[in-house]
Design a protein around this motif. Structure first.
Motif, PDB file in Angstrom:
ATOM      1  N   ARG A  32      27.571  -9.166  20.107  1.00  0.00           N
ATOM      2  CA  ARG A  32      26.315  -8.971  19.379  1.00  0.00           C
ATOM      3  C   ARG A  32      26.618  -8.155  18.132  1.00  0.00           C
ATOM      4  O   ARG A  32      27.402  -7.202  18.186  1.00  0.00           O
ATOM      5  N   SER A  59      24.350 -13.240  18.253  1.00  0.00           N
ATOM      6  CA  SER A  59      25.099 -13.150  19.500  1.00  0.00           C
ATOM      7  C   SER A  59      25.741 -14.487  19.818  1.00  0.00           C
ATOM      8  O   SER A  59      25.343 -15.531  19.292  1.00  0.00           O
ATOM      9  N   GLU A  69      27.497 -15.902  32.323  1.00  0.00           N
ATOM     10  CA  GLU A  69      26.139 -15.379  32.400  1.00  0.00           C
ATOM     11  C   GLU A  69      25.707 -15.217  33.858  1.00  0.00           C
ATOM     12  O   GLU A  69      25.055 -14.229  34.214  1.00  0.00           O
ATOM     13  N   ARG A 118      24.604 -11.829  35.944  1.00  0.00           N
ATOM     14  CA  ARG A 118      23.343 -11.722  36.693  1.00  0.00           C
ATOM     15  C   ARG A 118      23.589 -11.338  38.152  1.00  0.00           C
ATOM     16  O   ARG A 118      22.807 -10.606  38.756  1.00  0.00           O
ATOM     17  N   LEU A 170      12.951  -3.820  26.100  1.00  0.00           N
ATOM     18  CA  LEU A 170      12.748  -4.931  27.028  1.00  0.00           C
ATOM     19  C   LEU A 170      11.268  -5.259  27.238  1.00  0.00           C
ATOM     20  O   LEU A 170      10.933  -6.332  27.732  1.00  0.00           O
ATOM     21  N   TRP A 191      12.497  -4.679  35.760  1.00  0.00           N
ATOM     22  CA  TRP A 191      13.635  -5.362  35.143  1.00  0.00           C
ATOM     23  C   TRP A 191      14.157  -6.453  36.065  1.00  0.00           C
ATOM     24  O   TRP A 191      14.184  -6.297  37.294  1.00  0.00           O
ATOM     25  N   HIS A 233      18.317 -10.955  34.610  1.00  0.00           N
ATOM     26  CA  HIS A 233      18.606 -11.321  33.222  1.00  0.00           C
ATOM     27  C   HIS A 233      18.562 -10.095  32.315  1.00  0.00           C
ATOM     28  O   HIS A 233      19.394  -9.957  31.403  1.00  0.00           O
ATOM     29  N   ASP A 234      17.593  -9.202  32.539  1.00  0.00           N
ATOM     30  CA  ASP A 234      17.492  -7.979  31.733  1.00  0.00           C
ATOM     31  C   ASP A 234      18.750  -7.128  31.878  1.00  0.00           C
ATOM     32  O   ASP A 234      19.294  -6.639  30.883  1.00  0.00           O
ATOM     33  N   GLN A 262      21.661  -8.700  30.110  1.00  0.00           N
ATOM     34  CA  GLN A 262      21.549  -8.485  28.663  1.00  0.00           C
ATOM     35  C   GLN A 262      21.977  -7.074  28.288  1.00  0.00           C
ATOM     36  O   GLN A 262      22.678  -6.865  27.284  1.00  0.00           O
ATOM     37  N   VAL A 321      25.777  -6.772  28.148  1.00  0.00           N
ATOM     38  CA  VAL A 321      26.344  -7.314  26.910  1.00  0.00           C
ATOM     39  C   VAL A 321      26.141  -6.332  25.763  1.00  0.00           C
ATOM     40  O   VAL A 321      27.052  -6.078  24.960  1.00  0.00           O
ATOM     41  N   ILE A 322      24.936  -5.764  25.673  1.00  0.00           N
ATOM     42  CA  ILE A 322      24.647  -4.804  24.603  1.00  0.00           C
ATOM     43  C   ILE A 322      25.545  -3.580  24.721  1.00  0.00           C
ATOM     44  O   ILE A 322      26.098  -3.095  23.722  1.00  0.00           O
ATOM     45  N   GLU A 338      20.209  -1.264  18.265  1.00  0.00           N
ATOM     46  CA  GLU A 338      19.619  -1.931  19.422  1.00  0.00           C
ATOM     47  C   GLU A 338      18.407  -1.189  19.982  1.00  0.00           C
ATOM     48  O   GLU A 338      17.472  -1.808  20.480  1.00  0.00           O
TER      49      GLU A 338
END
Length: 277
Positions: free
Chosen positions: A71, A80, A187, A191, A223, A230, A233-234, A237, A240-241, A255
């Protein structure tokens, strides 16, 4: 093959280019190496099913999944996508692929390097390359572009700029379905969280971000929901951040902008003596 090498330094203006004995030997070795790679690739063609199986196994590893995406901010937005780390691993799994970054020419007078990034499927003789100029500058938010003088700084700047081109070159020669499946699996691995429950992963994420100065309320603002709501997926994410922040691709402020404090919040709604409306 992953390589970074310098094959030419710019000679002073007007000076003839001379090739030493060591350079001539290296050129001959490089030609022989390419020829040998082609012969080996033809004699040992890739097993596509084995390549798929190895890719699937790699993408199930949390270490790779956490580094599989990048990102960075651009023009007020966040870009991203799959990272160079994933590209290199997929090239290894696919097999018979060579890639690298070459400094073709360094111009100290104009403070820039001419670079070439390439990826080559030796078996299919499919090659992708790009030639580009990298100024010896580093962008800063406060002082704008800063000239680079140290050789190590120039090398690292060239390598960082070249990594994005290597990534695109590798993805250009790999089958799209191979890359897409790898992205989906990474991904899914994020998760799944390595077998940890969602509550534990949420707590781990909050603790990790607090370690770099980002409070839970700033994460919740981004978010759009409280930590109790949450999803997998949250959390994926956020992973990754966090990795992108650690690699310096983005900053925590990019961010998770700090909340802006109004004058009423500072004064508690009371008028400031001497202030005019």
């Amino acid at each position: 093959m992953n390589q970074y090498q310098q094959i030419e330094r710019m000679s002073p203006a007007g000076a003839p280019t001379r090739i030493g004995q060591g350079t001539a030997v290296e050129q001959s070795r490089a030609v022989a190496e390419v020829q040998a790679a082609i012969v080996v690739a033809q004699q040992c063609p890739r097993n596509i099913q084995a390549a798929i199986d190895e890719m699937r196994q790699s993408c199930k590893q949390k270490y790779l999944a956490e580094r599989a995406f990048f990102r960075f901010p651009r023009a007020g937005k966040t870009v991203s996508g799959p990272s160079v780390h994933l590209a290199r691993e997929l090239a290894r799994c696919w097999g018979n692929v060579q890639y690298g970054l070459v400094e073709m020419r360094r111009d100290d007078e104009f403070a820039q390097s001419e670079m070439q990034a390439f990826a080559w499927d030796v078996e299919k003789n499919s090659r992708n390359s790009s030639t580009f100029i990298v100024p010896h500058l580093r962008d800063t938010k406060d002082n704008g572009p800063v000239p680079l003088k140290e050789l190590r700084d120039i090398y690292e700047n060239n390598a960082n700029n070249g990594a994005r081109r290597i990534r695109e070159a590798i993805f250009a020669i790999l089958p799209p379905w191979f890359v897409e499946e790898a992205k989906n699996l990474c991904e899914q691995t994020l998760r799944d969280g390595g077998g940890k429950s969602l509550n534990v992963r949420v707590a781990d994420a909050i603790r990790a971000f607090e370690g770099i100065g980002v409070t839970s309320d700033r994460i919740e603002t981004k978010l759009g929901r409280s930590s109790a709501k949450w999803t997998e997926h949250d959390v994926a994410q956020l992973q990754v951040i966090f990795q992108s922040i650690q690699r310096g691709e983005v900053t925590a402020e990019d961010e998770f902008p700090a909340p802006r404090v109004t004058a009423d919040e500072i004064t508690g709604g009371q008028a400031v003596p001497g202030a005019t409306s």
